[in-house]
Write a protein that holds these residues in place. Sequence first.
Motif, PDB file in Angstrom:
ATOM      1  N   ILE A 159      16.558   4.273 -22.840  1.00  0.00           N
ATOM      2  CA  ILE A 159      15.587   5.079 -23.565  1.00  0.00           C
ATOM      3  C   ILE A 159      16.049   5.279 -25.008  1.00  0.00           C
ATOM      4  O   ILE A 159      15.350   4.953 -25.942  1.00  0.00           O
ATOM      5  N   HIS A 214      21.100  11.903 -24.750  1.00  0.00           N
ATOM      6  CA  HIS A 214      20.381  11.790 -23.484  1.00  0.00           C
ATOM      7  C   HIS A 214      21.396  11.680 -22.349  1.00  0.00           C
ATOM      8  O   HIS A 214      22.396  10.963 -22.461  1.00  0.00           O
ATOM      9  N   ASP A 233      12.596  12.031 -19.435  1.00  0.00           N
ATOM     10  CA  ASP A 233      13.383  10.826 -19.147  1.00  0.00           C
ATOM     11  C   ASP A 233      13.285  10.432 -17.672  1.00  0.00           C
ATOM     12  O   ASP A 233      13.235   9.242 -17.335  1.00  0.00           O
TER      13      ASP A 233
END
Length: 254
Positions: A159, A214, A233
Amino acid sequence: MNKKIVECFLFVCLLLFLFLSCTNHMQERVVVALNFSKDNKQELEKVLSYYKGQSSKLKAAQFLIANMPYHYTYIGWEIDTLKQLKKRSITEGKISEEVIQRWNYFNFMHLPREYDIHKISSAYLIENIDLAFEVWENRPWSKYYSFEDFCEYILAYRIEDEPLESWRRKYYDRYMPILDSLYQGTDVMEAAQKMADYLKTEGFAHYNDFSLPHLGPLFLLDSRVGYCRENCDIRNACCRHSYFYGFLRDSSKL
């Protein structure tokens, strides 16, 4: 020569030129990426060689490699420590003020970066590509989306700046049977909504403490904690394994 025939001929020539230009541009980007890969060049070349003769998968591999120089992971023991503190907060209900004050001024962006292109393995890329294609080829709604959409929204193995992890198989094994039990139709909107409703039942603990990149799909698979970003996510990873392309463009719909 008939004017319409000439116009058609010129139009075909233009399309051919544009196609060759795009193809050559991608090849140039792959070459640049390979040169940037340093000691890892052989691993990337293994992937390109593996898919030789498989046109679509070769193009997918080229797409990933061409875009790879821009992606990286932050590394440092501090990140692992803070992730475990977030995980502990699920059972304890909060993070102590002492811990928050201790880490309040930590900024992960000062940590070293590890670039994918210097570390990623051929086995990792091949698994990611094969599983992405397996989903694309087996879901009935995927026929409505182009190869370009597939590369842009489904094929990607990460991501942003989360750890480089082999997450796709684990999400596939966990959520594919659930999706199959919830919905057997062909309407992608309804299928995505079923999965979104299910994910809500798994819960999520919102803790905005600490400055972290993240957290990563494997951490989130069993530790539903983090910023709103992490909640998105999880849904992003589920969308990729189920080919919910439309929802990936606007994760707020989930």
